[in-house]
Design an enzyme around this catalytic site. Structure first.
Site, PDB file in Angstrom:
ATOM      1  N   HIS A  90      67.113  53.418  41.206  1.00 53.60           N
ATOM      2  CA  HIS A  90      67.302  52.675  39.963  1.00 53.60           C
ATOM      3  C   HIS A  90      66.488  51.374  39.991  1.00 53.60           C
ATOM      4  CE1 HIS A  90      70.977  54.866  38.314  1.00 53.60           C
ATOM      5  NE2 HIS A  90      70.693  55.477  39.444  1.00 53.60           N
ATOM      6  N   ASP A  93      72.330  49.080  33.836  1.00 51.09           N
ATOM      7  CA  ASP A  93      72.752  50.468  33.682  1.00 51.09           C
ATOM      8  C   ASP A  93      74.218  50.674  34.031  1.00 51.09           C
ATOM      9  OD1 ASP A  93      72.041  50.016  36.350  1.00 51.09           O
ATOM     10  OD2 ASP A  93      70.669  51.710  36.483  1.00 51.09           O
ATOM     11  N   GLN A  99      54.324  58.409  48.753  1.00 51.90           N
ATOM     12  CA  GLN A  99      54.515  59.592  47.928  1.00 51.90           C
ATOM     13  C   GLN A  99      53.466  59.742  46.824  1.00 51.90           C
ATOM     14  OE1 GLN A  99      58.282  61.449  47.263  1.00 51.90           O
ATOM     15  NE2 GLN A  99      58.152  61.034  45.065  1.00 51.90           N
ATOM     16  N   HIS A 137      64.258  67.545  45.031  1.00 51.58           N
ATOM     17  CA  HIS A 137      65.686  67.446  44.726  1.00 51.58           C
ATOM     18  C   HIS A 137      65.938  67.188  43.247  1.00 51.58           C
ATOM     19  CE1 HIS A 137      64.413  63.334  44.691  1.00 51.58           C
ATOM     20  NE2 HIS A 137      65.614  62.872  44.438  1.00 51.58           N
ATOM     21  N   TRP A 179      64.864  62.235  38.586  1.00 49.43           N
ATOM     22  CA  TRP A 179      64.049  62.116  37.376  1.00 49.43           C
ATOM     23  C   TRP A 179      62.704  61.473  37.673  1.00 49.43           C
ATOM     24  CZ3 TRP A 179      63.608  64.787  33.401  1.00 49.43           C
ATOM     25  CH2 TRP A 179      63.147  64.315  32.170  1.00 49.43           C
ATOM     26  N   GLU A 201      56.830  61.886  38.383  1.00 51.43           N
ATOM     27  CA  GLU A 201      55.688  61.579  39.249  1.00 51.43           C
ATOM     28  C   GLU A 201      54.944  62.850  39.632  1.00 51.43           C
ATOM     29  OE1 GLU A 201      57.274  59.470  42.557  1.00 51.43           O
ATOM     30  OE2 GLU A 201      57.712  57.647  41.417  1.00 51.43           O
ATOM     31  N   GLY A 226      74.802  65.489  40.384  1.00 49.20           N
ATOM     32  CA  GLY A 226      74.663  64.567  39.264  1.00 49.20           C
ATOM     33  C   GLY A 226      73.577  64.983  38.293  1.00 49.20           C
ATOM     34  N   GLN A 240      70.528  65.339  38.646  1.00 50.55           N
ATOM     35  CA  GLN A 240      69.501  66.225  39.184  1.00 50.55           C
ATOM     36  C   GLN A 240      69.697  67.666  38.688  1.00 50.55           C
ATOM     37  OE1 GLN A 240      70.055  65.698  43.389  1.00 50.55           O
ATOM     38  NE2 GLN A 240      69.862  63.470  43.211  1.00 50.55           N
TER      39      GLN A 240
END
Length: 462
Positions: free
Chosen positions: A20, A117, A339, A354, A357, A362, A378, A380
């Protein structure tokens, strides 16, 4: 590009999780790039870990906050990355206990907006100060609509007992799409709705955040989440602002030489990159099934995974004889990894993910590889169904309906489906992936969303 002589001041207070914090900082960089000032509220030790991502230190200022003491929380822990899943409720309690300090900071800083959030109490602090509060969602709207819309089964504020059958089907009015939950996923979702140590359950927290804020902002685009944009606007009856996919600039630092050497040994599009993010920690059994599935596929691979539960290190967790069998064609890495640079490398032909988002976006934008989807929990799950069933840009790994476990064979099957050129599903996935990637990876596409987002912020100030 958006331009104006008047600049805005935006405060950011993300949930204490790197998944986040990082997208909040990416948005901050985009705003600062256009001349706006950002005050970023963050735990003190965590600030030092993300400082290098601040591309505009003259406009983005970190304000370290005092991290509250919480019984049962290990010393030095500040984010969900620092604790096992069972202690995440303690991190929530700590965040809730910062209210008094956040109120003082907002009073002193006097920003035009505050984006948050999970801190559902921000709007009640901001409103008396004349500060406009925006819930900023860094997950797909498909997940938000399923879990936290007024019609959703999953927040307890509707006053009814929720069953597994309720959770397995979308809420009333949910857009017509092939998004659903399996039995094992429904059970896990129900665990997330339960009260934790007297605190506020996750989906209640989300619902209250969305209900109390002045406007909703989301890291997505209409081209992906359009149906859910209209649904959420109608459900909550308030402005909904989109930032676009919000992919960061490719870092200027070169790829580490060890990865240049490893990836450079293989032909373009032939290497599997397996990444499960900073939060997902598999059991030792599932960790071994995953890496054995990579081995069984026969392709070269680079896996970036956290040490599994029940093991002291990555090396200890590997199956017997695994390093010798995979030889120079496979690496399992347990530390931080570059990454974005790896996704961009021409050797990458498949991303096993996994389904966080940020990672999905990406992978779509930075890489030319195909997607293999292994959602953990969740949002995912909704992300995987959106990409696998709605857009058909990836193949989801089969799991047991009751236990939710995947096998080495199911991992291998999904990889081969997207990597082997003679499968019909693989051909369709590659074509769909290329089409979506071409659309959302254009610089002007992403810039237009940020400029539109800033324009809508200005409209809220009038």
């Amino acid at each position: 590009m958006e331009s104006s002589s008047s600049t805005m001041h935006i405060a950011m207070y993300p949930w204490f999780a790197f998944g986040h914090i990082t997208p909040f900082l990416h948005l901050s960089n985009k705003l600062a790039q256009r001349g706006h000032r950002v005050s970023f509220l963050i735990p003190p030790k965590t600030e030092s870990r993300i400082r290098h991502l601040n591309l505009f230190p003259d406009l983005i200022t970190f304000y370290p906050i005092t991290f509250p003491l919480v019984d049962g929380l290990p010393s030095g822990a500040e984010t969900t990355n620092d604790v096992p899943f069972s202690l995440i409720s303690h991190i929530m309690t700590a965040m809730d206990n910062t209210q008094a300090e956040i109120q003082l900071l907002l009073r002193d800083l006097k920003p035009d907006f505050v984006l948050f959030d999970f801190a559902y109490w921000i709007p009640k602090l901001a409103r008396p100060l004349g500060i406009i509060s925006l819930h900023y969602s860094i997950v797909s709207l498909a997940a938000t609509a399923y879990n936290a819309a007024p019609s959703s089964h999953l927040h307890s504020l509707n006053g009814r007992q929720v069953s597994e059958a309720d959770v397995m089907k979308p809420p009333p009015g949910y857009p017509d799409s092939p998004i659903y939950l399996h039995l094992h996923e429904a059970r896990d979702h129900l665990m997330m709705t339960a009260p934790k140590l007297g605190g506020v359950p996750l989906f209640d927290r989300m619902f209250m955040s969305l209900s109390e804020c002045e406007a909703i902002s989301v890291k997505t685009c209409r081209e992906i989440d359009g149906l859910f944009v209209d649904y959420l606007k109608e459900e909550f009856g308030k402005p909904l602002l989109l930032t676009g996919p919000l992919i960061p600039e490719l870092p200027t630092s070169p790829l580490e030489q060890k990865w240049v050497h490893f990836l450079g040994r293989f032909k373009p599009g032939s290497v599997i990159y397996c990444c499960f993010g900073s939060e997902v920690i598999l059991t030792k059994g599932q960790f071994q099934e995953l890496v054995l599935g990579l081995e069984l596929s026969g392709f070269a691979f680079l896996a970036a995974l956290r040490t599994p539960v029940g093991a002291e290190s990555i090396d200890e967790a590997l199956p017997d004889g695994f390093p010798e069998r995979v030889g120079g064609r496979g690496v399992v890495h347990g530390g931080w990894i570059q990454q974005l640079q790896i996704l961009k490398h021409p050797s990458i032909g498949c991303i096993v993910t996994h389904c966080g988002w940020g990672t999905l976006l990406e992978a779509l934008i930075m890489s030319k590889g195909q997607l293999v989807l292994i959602p953990n929990r969740g949002d995912q799950i909704h992300n995987a169904r959106l990409m696998g069933n709605t857009f058909k840009v990836g193949v989801e790994v089969e799991k047991g309906e009751e236990d939710g476990l995947f096998t080495r064979e199911s991992v291998c099957k999904a990889i081969k489906t997207v990597m082997e050129e003679d499968t019909e599903v693989g051909k369709a996935v590659r074509a769909n992936c290329a089409k979506l990637r071409e659309l959302i990876s254009r610089e002007e596409f992403n810039s237009s969303y940020i400029d539109g987002f800033i324009h809508e912020l200005r409209t809220l100030l009038k």
